[in-house]
Design an enzyme around this catalytic site. Structure first.
Site, short mmCIF file in Angstrom:
data_model
loop_
_atom_site.label_atom_id
_atom_site.label_comp_id
_atom_site.label_asym_id
_atom_site.label_seq_id
_atom_site.Cartn_x
_atom_site.Cartn_y
_atom_site.Cartn_z
CE LYS A 116 -4.14 -1.84 2.24
NZ LYS A 116 -3.83 -3.36 2.29
CE LYS A 158 -7.03 2.23 4.53
NZ LYS A 158 -7.35 2.56 3.05
N GLY A 164 -8.67 -7.47 2.52
CA GLY A 164 -9.64 -7.96 3.33
C GLY A 164 -9.96 -7.44 4.75
N GLY A 165 -9.46 -6.22 5.15
CA GLY A 165 -9.84 -5.54 6.32
C GLY A 165 -9.02 -6.08 7.38
CG HIS A 208 -14.92 0.30 -1.02
ND1 HIS A 208 -13.79 0.05 -0.28
CD2 HIS A 208 -14.34 -0.53 -2.08
CE1 HIS A 208 -12.90 -0.68 -0.60
NE2 HIS A 208 -12.99 -1.35 -1.91
CG HIS A 235 -12.28 -1.74 7.85
ND1 HIS A 235 -12.84 -0.41 7.57
CD2 HIS A 235 -11.93 -1.65 9.03
CE1 HIS A 235 -12.45 0.24 8.83
NE2 HIS A 235 -12.04 -0.51 9.70
CD GLU A 275 -10.55 -2.69 -3.21
OE1 GLU A 275 -10.66 -2.03 -2.28
OE2 GLU A 275 -10.49 -3.95 -3.28
NE ARG A 292 -6.55 -10.47 -4.07
CZ ARG A 292 -7.79 -10.32 -3.57
NH1 ARG A 292 -8.95 -10.54 -4.34
NH2 ARG A 292 -7.92 -9.60 -2.49
#
Length: 656
Positions: A116, A158, A164-165, A208, A235, A275, A292
């Site tokens: 990230k 994060k 996946g939160g 989102h 999330h 996203e 993916r």
């Protein structure tokens, strides 16, 4: 030409990939852990190889074992699915070194977008808007705390790796920061093997929205519309739909072009998802890129009429994309929900146990992506998702109506699920108006009574009594049987309910105290009861497992125990002081010690299960008398972990 595909994944993911591959003429190879020896994906594939024990680190994350399975079976390409090794650049490189085609993007793109921190910096350079934050390289806790003061609150912690939160925490004020950093690092390390964190300014109540992109090795890149994934819990996505009810054609074009820019900037090939967070003014910010196929890709397939796994295989073979941007058309609306074995009334804790019966609903424009069948067992080793349920409609309301009906008609006996909760979301007026943001579930369902266990009414108790009473006689005998009066005792949520059943042939009168209910039994088969209730003919699905009865009608389901001939079963109530494991899992931290004074709600133990941390809390005030578990212990659901006595009892024991 590629001919044999190994799918390096499990469950519904593997089943979905296998079916497209077989339709295209590929031979397929499944890999499985010892716990998955009888799993559906193993039976669907042409060949299957066991790659290790249940633990994912020793099986589905064991790259060497997977590559050996490919060599042993003669596979020439590997599809990683989503999750596990799908975004692991080392695995992509290892496939290439072994002479195998990796059905996914180049390893450099995986590595860049898998961070990230680095991906945000790259997107800034490419001119894609990003959320303000701190992306320091391997920042220490102290550096993050200092950076948070400059960013301001609220902010998001994060995990730099994964998604996946997991490893993600919302922090509203400075006193919460240090502990949340600690928890996020621990969770990220458990899930991804990497505890690097970043900070971002929290965009409150955003949408989102993600864009499905595809690129090939010939320089072509397209986007296939957007998906709205705003309905989330912790999330993690709960509902996904395409197209977004919030996105205008101009915004779709702008976000799509930004997503294609992001893909081209990292030399992308294959399927990817960019996203974005979109605020109330329709400003959008890059969040991350998943290198993916996504769990929610079916909604894109249903509105575009394209098979995205087939596209992936075409790109992997070096062919150009099947369609140019102007040829991609969006048709209708699709909504997907994730059907989990979890208990919404008790903090959405994952559920384990036998899946006694599983019958997906059938109907036009419905799709179930699942990796389980009746008779399977939901184990603590893997994610407890049972199926993705997807409905398409020409309009959004068509899709909503079909999806609600599909959830209500799907039969699931043996484990508690979020099925009714999902149907409540889709039926909700805010969701129906297309106004759900990432805060929707927190705001709309915080104190909603629908999350609590739905106790059967007298009507449902009558159905249960009818099944139990009539199943004692043969199908041909009960219509002409003499009149009887039979007491039945049902256990409901730990409490006993006395019923008196009066039967004359196929007519029943069920009395609970002074209340009575009458039914006519029209038919009773091995798995359904047909009744006439006040002139209305209705069906009730059921399943008996020993003294347990599971039954479903009117869009809901219940379970009771027939304890007519058994002594009352004791049960632990809230406030007993006997603190138990909420699910199967591993103890990663014990915060309680013998003699410690605790208050109701204090966290005593941290339990790790389903790749998430779950706090186990004190159910009353008192003094810890025993700690019966230690860090590293594997525990079973309902296993006693800590005992708490009252202050008075502790004092009396000390004086004696």
């Amino acid at each position: 030409m590629l001919s044999k595909l190994l799918i390096a994944n499990r469950g519904e993911i593997a089943v979905r990939v296998i079916r497209t591959a077989k339709n295209l003429g590929y031979r397929t190879v499944a890999v499985y852990s010892e716990a998955d020896a009888n799993a559906l994906h193993v039976h669907e594939a042409d060949e299957a190889v066991c790659i290790g024990p249940a633990q994912v680190t020793a099986s589905y994350l064991n790259a060497e074992a997977i590559l050996e399975a490919a060599r042993k079976t003669g596979a020439d390409c590997i599809h990683p699915g989503y999750g596990f090794l799908s975004e692991n650049s080392n695995f992509a490189n290892a496939c290439k070194a072994a002479g195998l085609v990796f059905v996914g993007p180049p390893s450099d793109a995986i590595e860049l977008m898998g961070s990230k921190r680095r991906s945000k910096l790259a997107m800034q350079d490419a001119g894609v808007p990003v959320v303000p934050g701190h992306e320091g390289n391997n920042a220490s806790d102290e550096e993050l705390i200092a950076a948070a003061a400059d960013i301001g609150y609220p902010l998001m912690i994060k995990a730099s790796a994964g998604g996946g939160g997991r490893g993600m925490r919302l922090v509203n004020a400075e006193p919460e920061l240090a502990d949340n950093i600690k928890r996020a690092r621990s969770e990220a390390k458990q899930a991804f093997g990497d505890d690097e964190l970043i900070l971002e300014k929290a965009v409150l109540e955003p949408r989102h929205v993600e864009i499905q992109v595809f690129a090939d090795s010939h320089g072509n890149a397209v986007y296939l519309g957007e998906r709205d994934c705003s309905v989330q819990r912790r999330h993690q996505k709960v509902v996904e739909e395409a197209p977004s009810p919030f996105v205008t054609p101009d915004l779709r074009s702008a976000m799509g072009e930004a997503a294609v820019t992001a893909a081209l900037a990292c030399g992308y090939e294959g399927a990817g998802t960019v996203e974005f967070l979109v605020d109330k003014n329709r400003n959008f910010y890059f969040l991350e890129m998943n290198t993916r196929l996504q769990v929610e890709h079916p909604v894109t397939e249903l509105i575009t009429g394209q098979d995205l796994v087939a596209w992936q295989l075409a790109v992997a073979e070096g062919r150009p994309l099947p369609l140019a941007q102007h040829e991609i058309q969006l048709n209708g609306h699709a909504i997907e929900v994730r059907l989990y074995a979890e208990d919404p009334a008790n903090g959405f804790t994952p559920q384990t146990g036998p899946l006694l019966q599983f019958k997906p609903a059938e109907g036009e424009s419905l799709r179930f992506d699942t990796g389980v069948r009746s008779g399977d067992t939901v184990t603590p080793h893997y994610d407890p998702m049972l199926a993705k349920v997807i409905a398409w409609g020409q309009t959004r309301d068509d899709a909503r109506r079909r999806l609600i009906r599909a959830l209500e008609d799907t039969v699931i006996f043996g484990v508690t699920t979020n099925r009714y909760f999902l149907s409540r979301i889709i039926a909700d007026d805010t969701f129906g108006a297309g106004e759900a943001t990432t805060a929707f579930l927190r705001q709309a369902f915080r104190d909603d009574p629908s999350l609590q266990p739905q106790q059967p009414s007298l009507r449902e108790l009558a159905l249960a009594a009818g099944i139990l009473d009539h199943s004692q006689s043969g199908q041909s005998a009960w219509r002409n049987a003499p009149a009887t009066r039979t007491p039945i005792t049902l256990e409901l949520d730990g409490k006993n309910q006395e019923l008196l059943v009066s039967r004359a042939g196929n007519r029943l009168n069920i009395a609970v105290g002074d209340n009575q209910y009458e039914l006519v039994i029209e038919a009773l088969e091995s798995d359904f009861l047909c009744t006439i209730d006040n002139g209305v003919r209705q069906r009730c699905q059921y399943h008996r497992d020993g003294d347990s009865l599971y039954f479903q009608a009117f869009g809901q389901s219940w379970s009771v125990r027939d304890v007519t001939h058994q002594p009352p079963a004791g049960s632990l109530g809230a406030g007993s002081g006997r603190v138990q494991a909420s699910m199967d899992g591993a103890i990663i931290e014990v915060l309680a010690s013998s003699g410690q004074r605790v208050s109701q709600g204090d966290t005593l133990v941290i339990l790790e299960a389903m790749k998430m941390e779950h706090p186990v809390k004190a159910d009353r005030d008192g003094v810890v008398s025993q700690v019966l578990a230690g860090a590293g212990d594997q525990v079973k659901r309902n296993q006693l972990l800590v005992e708490i006595t009252t202050e008075e009892s502790a004092q009396q024991e000390a004086e004696s």
